[in-house]
Structures are given as C-alpha cells and as structure tokens.
Scaffold this motif. Structure first.
Motif, PDB file in Angstrom:
ATOM      1  N   VAL A  12       0.751  -1.086  -0.047  1.00  8.29           N
ATOM      2  CA  VAL A  12       0.130  -0.032  -0.007  1.00  8.29           C
ATOM      3  C   VAL A  12       0.821   1.258   0.063  1.00  8.29           C
ATOM      4  N   GLU A  13       2.043   1.267   0.385  1.00  6.85           N
ATOM      5  CA  GLU A  13       2.944   2.482   0.417  1.00  6.85           C
ATOM      6  C   GLU A  13       4.241   2.211   0.473  1.00  6.85           C
ATOM      7  N   LEU A  14       4.896   3.330   0.224  1.00  4.36           N
ATOM      8  CA  LEU A  14       6.582   3.065   0.190  1.00  4.36           C
ATOM      9  C   LEU A  14       7.247   4.316   0.213  1.00  4.36           C
ATOM     10  N   SER A  15       8.252   4.643   0.825  1.00  6.01           N
ATOM     11  CA  SER A  15       8.836   6.028   0.886  1.00  6.01           C
ATOM     12  C   SER A  15      10.497   5.532   0.824  1.00  6.01           C
ATOM     13  N   HIS A  31       8.115   0.409   3.898  1.00  6.73           N
ATOM     14  CA  HIS A  31       7.216  -0.011   3.128  1.00  6.73           C
ATOM     15  C   HIS A  31       5.938  -0.385   4.110  1.00  6.73           C
ATOM     16  N   LYS A  32       4.642  -0.384   3.455  1.00  7.95           N
ATOM     17  CA  LYS A  32       3.659  -0.988   4.245  1.00  7.95           C
ATOM     18  C   LYS A  32       2.752  -1.749   3.380  1.00  7.95           C
ATOM     19  N   TYR A  33       2.445  -2.997   4.041  1.00  9.21           N
ATOM     20  CA  TYR A  33       1.588  -4.130   3.385  1.00  9.21           C
ATOM     21  C   TYR A  33       0.360  -4.106   4.246  1.00  9.21           C
TER      22      TYR A  33
END
Length: 194
Positions: A126-129, A179-181
């Motif tokens: 769902v997200e990364l930076s 990261h988000k999963y």
C-alpha cells in the motif's frame, strides 16, 4: 558352478513374479496425498505472527553495467549521469550513478522470504517511501533488508510496516525507507471472510 549364476532361477513361481511386477506398477501409478496448495517454501503465517524487529534479507548483489543498461531500457531514463562516465565526472561524480529507483527496486519484498511468510494473507503493497543517502556505482555490492517496525491492526485487516535499508560493501547506508503491506487478519480467515 559359475555357469549357474547367469541361468534363470526356475524355482521362482510365475505367480510371485507377476505379483511383484503388479505391486511395483500400482506404487508408481497410485494416487498420492500430495496437495499443491500445501507445498510452501516456508510455513505461512498470519498477521498476528510477525514480530517487531524481525528481519527479512535479500541476497546481496554486485551491480554491473548490464544491470544499468537493462534498467535504462525499462525506465526509458536517458540522463547521461547514469551511462556517460565523462559527463558524470564533469558534474562531480566519480563514475556513472546507478539509478536510484533501481536501488529501491532491490528492496522488493519478493526478493526476500517475506512474501512466502505472509503470502496467504497478503492483500496489497500500500505504501513506500525512501531517501537516497549515497551514490551507488557499477561494481558496488548492495545488501537490502526489511525490518518489521510496526503492526497496526484495523478490523479484519492489518498493516505491517517495515523499515527498508540498503547498505553497500563498505557498510555505508545508501538507502533508507519504509514499506507498508495490507494483510488479512486471522479472525477474518476464521470467520470465512478470507
């Protein structure tokens, strides 16, 4: 006496031979209890199983000019800092710089055992930076790792947060990020929602 060794043994009953051949055939063609869905690389876990501080490492990789050329083809990024040694030197770089997005790609969870561990409950990335902290050049070896830093339950789902790092062969941190999963929680599976 030696001549008898190569002679067929007439004492073997034909029925015994046929039984032996039939039993071998049935073993080779018998259905098994093999279940392809249970053929896992590692034991699958649920959202509730990972622990903060758990680390998933990707294999180290020494980067080459071929890696950069392949990434250039895929990304269509034609900036000379990535492939022109003279241009790079004139602009303060010691050598052409490996694409930052290519270095980030080495943090892909699929390069580790992480997706095998959470694959049965994985919903989405769902997200990364990230922050690029130092240049990477052809000939450098990178060491990517994902460390679980957060587990955020939310209803039937939950978010796993990982800190991602890439070090080079000199121990220098060249990339840091997150990261988000999104994972399905165990109670959703038990209730038949998964």
């Amino acid at each position: 006496m030696l001549g008898n060794i190569d002679q067929p043994d007439d004492s073997l009953d034909d029925e015994v031979v046929q039984h032996h051949l039939q039993s071998r055939k049935s073993v080779m063609t018998a259905p098994t209890d093999f279940d392809p869905d249970a053929f896992l690389v590692v034991q699958a876990r649920t959202f509730e199983d990972p622990r903060i501080g758990e680390v998933f490492r990707a294999p180290s990789r020494t980067l080459t000019d071929a890696h950069a050329a392949a990434f250039q083809t895929v990304s269509m990024d034609n900036h000379p800092v990535h492939y022109d040694a003279e241009w790079a030197r004139k602009h303060g770089h010691v050598a052409p710089v490996v694409y930052g997005l290519q270095v980030l790609a080495f943090t892909a969870p699929g390069a580790t055992l992480c997706p095998h561990v959470i694959g049965e409950v994985f919903i989405s990335f769902v997200e990364l930076s990230c922050t690029f902290l130092a240049e990477v050049h052809s000939g450098d070896t990178v060491y990517p790792a994902l460390t679980i830093t957060g587990l955020q339950p939310s209803g039937d789902d939950g978010i796993v947060v990982t800190a991602v790092t890439v070090h080079n062969q000199r121990g220098q941190l060249v990339l840091s990020g997150q990261h988000k999963y999104l994972l399905r929680r165990e109670r959703a599976i038990r209730n038949g929602d998964g």
